[in-house]
Design a protein around this motif. Structure first.
Motif, short mmCIF file in Angstrom:
data_model
loop_
_atom_site.label_atom_id
_atom_site.label_comp_id
_atom_site.label_asym_id
_atom_site.label_seq_id
_atom_site.Cartn_x
_atom_site.Cartn_y
_atom_site.Cartn_z
N LEU A 1 41.81 45.92 42.97
CA LEU A 1 40.91 45.64 41.86
C LEU A 1 41.55 46.17 40.58
CD1 LEU A 1 37.07 45.99 41.73
CD2 LEU A 1 38.47 46.81 39.85
N ALA A 2 41.76 45.29 39.61
CA ALA A 2 42.35 45.65 38.33
C ALA A 2 41.27 45.71 37.27
CB ALA A 2 43.42 44.64 37.94
N PRO B 1 45.38 38.40 47.75
CA PRO B 1 44.20 38.30 46.88
C PRO B 1 44.11 39.51 45.96
CG PRO B 1 43.63 37.94 49.19
CD PRO B 1 45.03 38.45 49.16
N SER B 2 43.63 39.29 44.76
CA SER B 2 43.37 40.37 43.83
C SER B 2 42.08 40.06 43.09
CB SER B 2 44.53 40.53 42.84
OG SER B 2 44.68 39.35 42.07
N PHE B 3 41.57 41.05 42.39
CA PHE B 3 40.30 40.89 41.70
C PHE B 3 40.38 41.63 40.37
CE2 PHE B 3 35.66 41.59 41.17
CZ PHE B 3 35.23 40.29 41.39
N ARG B 4 39.90 40.97 39.29
CA ARG B 4 39.98 41.56 37.95
C ARG B 4 38.58 41.77 37.40
NH1 ARG B 4 43.13 36.63 35.76
NH2 ARG B 4 41.55 35.80 37.18
N LEU B 5 38.30 42.99 37.01
CA LEU B 5 37.00 43.36 36.48
C LEU B 5 37.14 43.75 35.01
CD1 LEU B 5 34.01 44.21 36.64
CD2 LEU B 5 34.79 46.42 37.53
N ALA B 6 36.54 42.95 34.14
CA ALA B 6 36.51 43.29 32.72
C ALA B 6 35.32 44.20 32.44
CB ALA B 6 36.42 42.01 31.88
#
Length: 264
Positions: free
Chosen positions: A36-37, A8-13
């Motif tokens: 978290l990217a 799992p990964s998570f992308r925060l703009a």
């Protein structure tokens, strides 16, 4: 199983001026196995990035596309005017929009403030970006009205800024695709809202009846007392001994008096 399910990964703009560092740190402490990217985006493209699912959530500025995106308000920034240090405004603690009437007020194409009427005098040409506008302010071309975080982001030693009392504010929200409210999204919402690690992540809690809440509070009503039933307040016997209800004592007494005594 896809690779995204295996790892799992998570992308925060996030848009310029927003500082997600505190929330990223908490995320890394609580979910060390979910990287978290950070995805830097401009204010203008933020909604498109979220709609395309190029990020899971975004720290963005209003307005956002509310037909497809959910949004939780976080805060509204103070609006300031950026001026050279020798400008007359620099001598004041705060100014009004009317006090900028004689100044050329730069209005960059990436402006995030929603003006009903632009302040000051317009420039001959609009700068492409806020960064370009700051350079023009330093060159003495005009002044710039922006959210305070952008003034800090583009800080220069030869410039300063002052609050503009009656200017519109810029609201920052946490936004994500409405149909993609995943467990990880709920985790990040909880972090931003300040929930502790032991609190729920926004999922509905099991409902507790008021009676159960009182039982948990004082420990005296978890179970009915032996021999007591719901008939306690009604007219039924409910397991009561004779004479314990309303008028029961008098009834028992009269029954006793009416009993004949045995003669010896």
């Amino acid at each position: 199983m896809t690779s995204s399910e295996e790892t799992p990964s998570f992308r925060l703009a996030y848009v310029p001026g927003v500082t997600p560092g505190k929330w990223v740190r908490i995320w890394n402490e609580r979910l060390p196995d979910v990287p978290l990217a950070l995805v830097g985006v401009t204010a203008a493209e933020a909604s498109d990035v979220l709609r395309r699912r190029d990020a899971d959530v975004g720290l963005v500025r209003l307005p956002v596309d509310r037909t497809a995106l959910s949004a939780i308000p976080l805060y509204t920034e103070t609006t300031v005017v950026v001026v050279p240090k020798d400008h007359a405004v620099a001598a004041a603690e705060e100014v009004s929009v009317a006090e900028l009437a004689d100044d050329i007020v730069l209005h960059p194409l990436d402006d995030t403030l929603e003006w009903e009427e632009l302040p000051g005098r317009p420039a001959i040409e609009r700068p492409a970006t806020t960064a370009d506008a700051v350079e023009l302010v330093a060159a003495g071309v005009g002044v710039l009205v922006v959210p305070q975080s952008l003034a800090r982001l583009h800080h220069r030693k030869d410039l300063t800024y002052r609050p503009v009392l009656d200017a519109p504010g810029s609201s920052v929200v946490l936004s994500w695709p409405e149909e993609e409210t995943t467990d990880l999204v709920e985790e990040f919402i909880g972090i931003v809202r300040g929930r502790t690690v032991n609190s729920t992540r926004g999922r509905p809690r099991s409902r507790v009846q008021p009676e159960d809440k009182r039982a948990d509070a004082d420990g005296t009503r978890r179970k009915p007392a032996p021999g007591r039933t719901a008939g306690k307040q009604g007219g039924g016997s409910g397991g009561r001994k004779p004479g314990t209800g309303s008028g029961g004592a008098r009834q028992a007494k009269s029954t006793h008096r009416g009993k004949p005594r045995r003669r010896s």
